[in-house]
Structure formats: structure tokens, C-alpha cells
Design an enzyme around this catalytic site. Sequence first.
Site, short mmCIF file in Angstrom:
data_model
loop_
_atom_site.label_atom_id
_atom_site.label_comp_id
_atom_site.label_asym_id
_atom_site.label_seq_id
_atom_site.Cartn_x
_atom_site.Cartn_y
_atom_site.Cartn_z
CD GLU A 99 31.29 41.97 -31.27
OE1 GLU A 99 30.87 43.13 -31.05
OE2 GLU A 99 31.11 41.28 -32.15
CD GLU A 138 27.68 37.37 -32.43
OE1 GLU A 138 27.55 38.17 -33.35
OE2 GLU A 138 27.22 37.43 -31.33
#
Length: 528
Positions: free
Chosen positions: A141, A288
Site C-alpha cells: 500500500e 487482503e
Amino acid sequence: MEAKPLSSTNERLNYSFTPATLSKAGAEPLHSLLKQQNEEEDEKLPFVGVNIGTDVSNLPPASDLVAFLQLQKITHVRIYDANPDILKALSGTKIRVIISVPNNQLLAIGSSNTTAASWIDRNVVAYYPQTLIAGISVGDEVLTTVPSSAPLILPAVESLYNALVASNLHQQIKVSTPHAASIILDPFPPSQAYFNQTLVSVILPLLQFLSRTGSPLMMNLYPYYVFMQNKGVVPLDNALFKPLTPNKEMVDPNTLLHYTNVLDAMVDAAYFSMKNLNITDVVVLVTETGWPAKGDSKEPYATKDNADTYNSNLIRHVFDRSGTPLHPETTSNVFIYELFNEDLRAPPVSEANWGLFYGNSTPAYLLHVSGIGTFLANDTTNQTYCIAMDGFDSKTLQAALDWACGPGRANCSEIQPGESCYQPNNVKNHASYAFDSYYQKEGKAQGTCDFKGVAMITTTDPSHGSCIFPGSKKVSNKTKEVVNSTVSSSAGEKWRLKTFNRIKISAIHNILHIVLDACLPMLLLVLL
């Protein structure tokens, strides 16, 4: 929506199904070639994996961890570094692993081909193919958590890929980087979604690299956060994959595609965003997703039932291989966040409660995944309980409790004073036990967990302390054996006591007869 932030020092793993290393054709007998063909077909099937965080106070050693993965039929792994102990422990197993470059190593790898080559030699070549390394995730991220490092992503990805090419491993091992959902703006309707324009200068060349190398777009997608940030707009049932009537489905007005769950909409938003940049051949890998089982007062929907519902339905959805409304032919592989509860994580409470298991490998809650293969051995479809719902007054619950223990003929002995389920001494607790007793006695038949609307079915075991609910007694053979042996022992003691008493009485009776037989004639002579 922004996925929850991940610490660069927090290692996690992902898991799923993997074939064995392929052997050379031509030198193998027919059965080996057929086995190889079957394994190649299995590799093409969609899989579900599980993330593992290491902020766990009692995380098992690598060898025990891998044994646990095998027990749970988990066969793909992604770790957030290249932990040598884990890579060694995975050697010789069929578990495929995606290793990772932490964010703090991006600069060194992105600025030096020599450093990248050394990283590949040390963390890939040293273990492959005994350890089935399937990919490398570069950073995590980065665009949203450390935007200053955004220019480093592509150089790091390309340097690692070039090192794989030099080792002739670029076909077997893919390189990509995971993104937060927030890099996509206006995600619903999906057809209107697009990448944040300020990030396109980084995202477009990265997507072109993924297209060129056949690598996936890694996305961390959390319907939980979408629901929490859009309450009143996104129904809970849509977020949890619950069956919907047509009028409750989300409809994209531009494509007229119907969305029955939030995750599919998020995946298709990624596909439409790529299409806007003329990228149409990159698949989405959900690195995720998950649902917390516990939260503070600000997260009332972080419950075990919701976590069970989301993850169980997610697994079913992937294994159904139905794809998304935009791409029904393509089912994204998915990694659940996470395997273990990370009890060492900082607040809020939900941060420590995303796991399917506690660090000691006992289930945090019981999944509802029967009939969809061997994935996750803690299959608990038949482990359901009937309990009293919240929000009803004591008088209403008492009436239902009286019926269950009376006409319903539930076994209410354990909620009597002094018994194991008497405490806490309140109507709701006693009603829950009585309801479950009746529900289990009736074989969990439809309509046996209602009690005029005050009861509900749950997959979360309501047992507490020494109070074992009827549903748990039926589930656990060991519990049944212990209970039955205790009952048998107790019954045996009573039988022996009664028998002894009968023998004692009989003996006294016989002695009296003997005494009377011997003494009676003498008494008669004296009297006469």
C-alpha cells in the site's frame, strides 16, 4: 475505501492450494503424467488463502506453523518479508508462498540492480523449487501509506523481475505490489470508477509492466470498511454475501449489471479503472479481505457472527467459480485477513480481532464451510446453537423459557440453583440454555429456534466456563465420552451402594432367622 494501515514491520502470510513441482515429461510413467496433468488443472482453479500477522504473543515456531497449515489444508502463503525459517519449513510441502519486500527496502532495491539480484539469490534461488515460491509482493500500500516512496515502486519491481529473468525464473514467479482500495475513486457504480488522477503517472506504467509480464494487480479490499463508512447506503447483507432478493441487489445504471455483494463491486471497479487506461488483460488478486470478530463501542458490527458469515460466504463464493458480473469467466483468488488474532496490536479493539484462530491454534470462531472441499479443517456447518436474542424484556423471555422447560420438555436441569449453568442468574442466560436444549433435542429442525421471535441461531458457541451448552456436548465426542463416563461412574457407584445395602439387609434378615430358629425352642421351654 482505505484498507486498514499495515505496519512495515508487521509480517503476514497468505495461503491456498498448490501443485507439486512438475517433473519432466517423457521419462515418467503414465500415472505420473496423469498426476502432473491433474496438478496443472488444480493450479488453474481459484483459491482462498489466509494472511498471517506476527504481532502475536504466542506465535508458534515455523515448523509448527507449517504443520498447522497442512492440517487446515491451506496451500498458498504470502509472507510480508522473506523469513528464512518459514521458507525452510515450507520446503518439500505443496504450499505455495508469495514473499515480500518491506517498504523500508524499496530504496535499496529500486536504485541498484546488484542489490536486487542479491535479494533474489538470497531469498528465491536459495530455496526454489524445494520451497514453492509463487510470487513477490513489492512493498505494501505504498501509494497511500508512504506516497513519498511511490516513485520507487516501478524501479524496484523491474529490478527484481530482471533478476528473475537472469535466473530463468520469471515464468514461474510473478512480481507485483499490493494497493489499498482508496487508489480507486467513485467505486460505485463500478462502471464509473477510475484511478486517482494524481497517481496515474505511477499506476499506468506499473499496469503496463503487469500486462507485459502476466502478473496480477494486487488489491486489499475490505467490504467491512465500505459498510462502516457508508451505513444507511450499503446494506449489511450486501457486505456479508448474504442471499438477496432482486430488489435489494445493487444495479449499475450504466451496464445494468446486478451486484449481490460489495466485494464483486470492488473487484469490478478495479477492472473498469484499468479499462479506462486501456489495460484489459491484467487479473485482480485480492491480497487482503476479511471481517473483524470483535470491536469497541464504535464498531458494533465487528462480531463473531458477522465475521463467520463474511468469511464463510467468501470461501463459498470463490469456490463457486462464478466470477464477477463484469467478468463471470474470471474468479479472483482471495487471501483472508488473517489466520491468527494479533493480540499485540494497538487499539482500536478490532485491530487485534481479525483472525480465524488464536495464536494457540484454537478457533476464534467456527466457520460454516461444509461441502466445499477440504480447505480449512475447522468445518463447522453442523455446529449451530439456539440462543435468546438481545432487546426483549424479561417477561417475554420468561414466558418462552417456561414453555421450553415445560411443554417443550427441554432439559433445564443445568440452570437450576447450584448447577453449572445457573450463573449468570438472569432470564436471558437461562432462556438461551433452555432454547438450545430444545433446539438440539428436536434435531435442529426448521422452526425449532424461534420461540415467538425471541430466539436466533448462531454458529458461535455460547458455552462459558464450566457451563457447556447442549450443542457443544453433541459436537464433541470427547465431551460426550467424558460426560458419559462420569454418568456411568456415578450410576455404578449408586448401583454398588444399592446392591451393598440389599446384601447387608439380606444378611441381617438371615442372621435374625438363625437366631430365632436357635433360641425360639429354648424360650418356649422356659415359658412352659
